[in-house]
Design a protein around this motif. Sequence first.
Motif, PDB file in Angstrom:
ATOM      1  N   LEU A 245       0.828  -1.212   0.000  1.00  0.00           N
ATOM      2  CA  LEU A 245       0.000   0.000   0.000  1.00  0.00           C
ATOM      3  C   LEU A 245       0.861   1.261   0.000  1.00  0.00           C
ATOM      4  CD1 LEU A 245      -2.875  -0.982   2.469  1.00  0.00           C
ATOM      5  CD2 LEU A 245      -3.079  -0.508   0.020  1.00  0.00           C
ATOM      6  N   LEU A 246       1.930   1.255   0.799  1.00  0.00           N
ATOM      7  CA  LEU A 246       2.850   2.394   0.798  1.00  0.00           C
ATOM      8  C   LEU A 246       3.466   2.588  -0.587  1.00  0.00           C
ATOM      9  CD1 LEU A 246       4.737   1.978   4.204  1.00  0.00           C
ATOM     10  CD2 LEU A 246       3.186   3.834   3.561  1.00  0.00           C
ATOM     11  N   LEU A 247       3.921   1.496  -1.196  1.00  0.00           N
ATOM     12  CA  LEU A 247       4.520   1.586  -2.529  1.00  0.00           C
ATOM     13  C   LEU A 247       3.514   2.074  -3.571  1.00  0.00           C
ATOM     14  CD1 LEU A 247       6.717  -1.595  -2.488  1.00  0.00           C
ATOM     15  CD2 LEU A 247       7.535   0.698  -3.012  1.00  0.00           C
ATOM     16  N   ALA A 248       2.278   1.606  -3.471  1.00  0.00           N
ATOM     17  CA  ALA A 248       1.244   2.068  -4.407  1.00  0.00           C
ATOM     18  C   ALA A 248       1.017   3.570  -4.231  1.00  0.00           C
ATOM     19  CB  ALA A 248      -0.046   1.289  -4.192  1.00  0.00           C
ATOM     20  N   GLY A 249       0.999   4.024  -2.982  1.00  0.00           N
ATOM     21  CA  GLY A 249       0.848   5.461  -2.726  1.00  0.00           C
ATOM     22  C   GLY A 249       2.023   6.266  -3.241  1.00  0.00           C
TER      23      GLY A 249
ATOM     24  N   TRP B 214       9.845   8.411 -15.372  1.00  0.00           N
ATOM     25  CA  TRP B 214       9.071   7.168 -15.440  1.00  0.00           C
ATOM     26  C   TRP B 214       9.888   5.973 -14.969  1.00  0.00           C
ATOM     27  CZ3 TRP B 214       4.073   7.456 -15.553  1.00  0.00           C
ATOM     28  CH2 TRP B 214       3.483   8.600 -16.057  1.00  0.00           C
ATOM     29  N   CYS B 215      11.201   6.120 -14.952  1.00  0.00           N
ATOM     30  CA  CYS B 215      12.050   5.063 -14.405  1.00  0.00           C
ATOM     31  C   CYS B 215      11.714   4.809 -12.934  1.00  0.00           C
ATOM     32  CB  CYS B 215      13.525   5.436 -14.570  1.00  0.00           C
ATOM     33  SG  CYS B 215      14.660   4.218 -13.881  1.00  0.00           S
ATOM     34  N   LYS B 216      11.390   5.878 -12.201  1.00  0.00           N
ATOM     35  CA  LYS B 216      11.037   5.744 -10.785  1.00  0.00           C
ATOM     36  C   LYS B 216       9.739   4.966 -10.627  1.00  0.00           C
ATOM     37  CE  LYS B 216      11.982   6.451  -6.551  1.00  0.00           C
ATOM     38  NZ  LYS B 216      13.115   5.729  -5.991  1.00  0.00           N
ATOM     39  N   VAL B 217       8.807   5.161 -11.529  1.00  0.00           N
ATOM     40  CA  VAL B 217       7.555   4.400 -11.496  1.00  0.00           C
ATOM     41  C   VAL B 217       7.861   2.920 -11.721  1.00  0.00           C
ATOM     42  CG1 VAL B 217       5.323   4.044 -12.633  1.00  0.00           C
ATOM     43  CG2 VAL B 217       6.176   6.368 -12.251  1.00  0.00           C
ATOM     44  N   ALA B 218       8.696   2.621 -12.714  1.00  0.00           N
ATOM     45  CA  ALA B 218       9.076   1.229 -12.993  1.00  0.00           C
ATOM     46  C   ALA B 218       9.819   0.623 -11.798  1.00  0.00           C
ATOM     47  CB  ALA B 218       9.940   1.164 -14.249  1.00  0.00           C
ATOM     48  N   GLU B 219      10.706   1.406 -11.179  1.00  0.00           N
ATOM     49  CA  GLU B 219      11.445   0.929 -10.007  1.00  0.00           C
ATOM     50  C   GLU B 219      10.488   0.583  -8.863  1.00  0.00           C
ATOM     51  OE1 GLU B 219      15.288   2.878  -8.543  1.00  0.00           O
ATOM     52  OE2 GLU B 219      13.789   3.621  -7.123  1.00  0.00           O
ATOM     53  N   ASN B 220       9.514   1.457  -8.613  1.00  0.00           N
ATOM     54  CA  ASN B 220       8.535   1.185  -7.566  1.00  0.00           C
ATOM     55  C   ASN B 220       7.712  -0.061  -7.876  1.00  0.00           C
ATOM     56  OD1 ASN B 220       9.391   3.375  -6.105  1.00  0.00           O
ATOM     57  ND2 ASN B 220       7.603   4.635  -6.522  1.00  0.00           N
ATOM     58  N   LEU B 221       7.336  -0.233  -9.134  1.00  0.00           N
ATOM     59  CA  LEU B 221       6.558  -1.426  -9.511  1.00  0.00           C
ATOM     60  C   LEU B 221       7.400  -2.691  -9.366  1.00  0.00           C
ATOM     61  CD1 LEU B 221       4.598  -0.069 -12.604  1.00  0.00           C
ATOM     62  CD2 LEU B 221       3.758  -0.409 -10.268  1.00  0.00           C
ATOM     63  N   LEU B 222       8.696  -2.573  -9.638  1.00  0.00           N
ATOM     64  CA  LEU B 222       9.601  -3.706  -9.452  1.00  0.00           C
ATOM     65  C   LEU B 222       9.698  -4.095  -7.976  1.00  0.00           C
ATOM     66  CD1 LEU B 222      11.519  -5.563 -11.059  1.00  0.00           C
ATOM     67  CD2 LEU B 222      13.337  -3.951 -10.524  1.00  0.00           C
ATOM     68  N   ILE B 223       9.703  -3.111  -7.085  1.00  0.00           N
ATOM     69  CA  ILE B 223       9.735  -3.382  -5.647  1.00  0.00           C
ATOM     70  C   ILE B 223       8.368  -3.884  -5.169  1.00  0.00           C
ATOM     71  CG2 ILE B 223      10.124  -2.366  -3.361  1.00  0.00           C
ATOM     72  CD1 ILE B 223      11.915  -0.271  -4.789  1.00  0.00           C
ATOM     73  N   LEU B 224       7.306  -3.410  -5.821  1.00  0.00           N
ATOM     74  CA  LEU B 224       5.948  -3.815  -5.450  1.00  0.00           C
ATOM     75  C   LEU B 224       5.693  -5.294  -5.721  1.00  0.00           C
ATOM     76  CD1 LEU B 224       3.096  -2.945  -4.503  1.00  0.00           C
ATOM     77  CD2 LEU B 224       2.613  -2.331  -6.876  1.00  0.00           C
ATOM     78  N   ALA B 225       6.292  -5.837  -6.763  1.00  0.00           N
ATOM     79  CA  ALA B 225       6.041  -7.233  -7.152  1.00  0.00           C
ATOM     80  C   ALA B 225       6.349  -8.218  -6.022  1.00  0.00           C
ATOM     81  CB  ALA B 225       6.812  -7.575  -8.420  1.00  0.00           C
ATOM     82  N   PRO B 226       7.535  -8.207  -5.403  1.00  0.00           N
ATOM     83  CA  PRO B 226       7.768  -9.158  -4.314  1.00  0.00           C
ATOM     84  C   PRO B 226       6.876  -8.905  -3.102  1.00  0.00           C
ATOM     85  CG  PRO B 226       9.701  -7.764  -4.627  1.00  0.00           C
ATOM     86  CD  PRO B 226       8.744  -7.455  -5.723  1.00  0.00           C
TER      87      PRO B 226
ATOM     88  N   CYS C 143      13.444   8.986  -1.130  1.00  0.00           N
ATOM     89  CA  CYS C 143      13.255   7.611  -0.659  1.00  0.00           C
ATOM     90  C   CYS C 143      14.514   6.996  -0.051  1.00  0.00           C
ATOM     91  CB  CYS C 143      12.792   6.732  -1.814  1.00  0.00           C
ATOM     92  SG  CYS C 143      11.322   7.336  -2.629  1.00  0.00           S
ATOM     93  N   PHE C 144      15.635   7.156  -0.717  1.00  0.00           N
ATOM     94  CA  PHE C 144      16.869   6.501  -0.284  1.00  0.00           C
ATOM     95  C   PHE C 144      17.968   7.512   0.017  1.00  0.00           C
ATOM     96  CE2 PHE C 144      14.641   3.411  -2.962  1.00  0.00           C
ATOM     97  CZ  PHE C 144      14.494   2.394  -2.037  1.00  0.00           C
TER      98      PHE C 144
END
Length: 168
Positions: free
Chosen positions: A91-95, A129-141, A114-115
């Motif tokens: 939920l945090l990552l989605a936000g 948009w790379c940051k969006v992809a990075e967040n989605l990559l972290i969201l998957a696990p 973030c870091f």
Amino acid sequence: MKGLLNTILLLMRLALAALFLFAAWQKLKPGTDLVVDSGPQKFAQAIQGFRILPEHLVYLATGVIPWLEVLCALLLIVGVWTRAAAWLLALLLAGFTAAVVSVLLRGMSLTCGCFGDLTLLCPKGTMGWCKVAENLLILAPALLIARFGGGWLDWDRPARPFALRPPG
């Protein structure tokens, strides 16, 4: 096959926990005499830069988000309430992802807090948009752990299907 899945889930769980512990530390670390802009101040400025939350909620988010990340990371490491911790991180990552998309669609130029001064996959500098992809990559696990549990050394009970039954 189940042993391999449990091993993968355990590794994802520990990697996700390490990532969020590091991110929380970057947001919480105290400054030194030479560095006045410490983690909390930088994080508050980053949140404020998104221009989404009113000022009083910026301060609340600055205090709450890093400690939620720490709590969820510790729960993932210990293997207790791993599904709940993974759902909260998801939920945090989605936000976070929605906030980044909002910034990009409004044509704003910001850096992410973030870091701290470090980056994961995207080049340092303004968000894209790379940051969006990075967040989605972290969201998957996070979603995989939320769905299937934490693998080996996970002390959660198996998920039971929800069924409405009349009392008695």
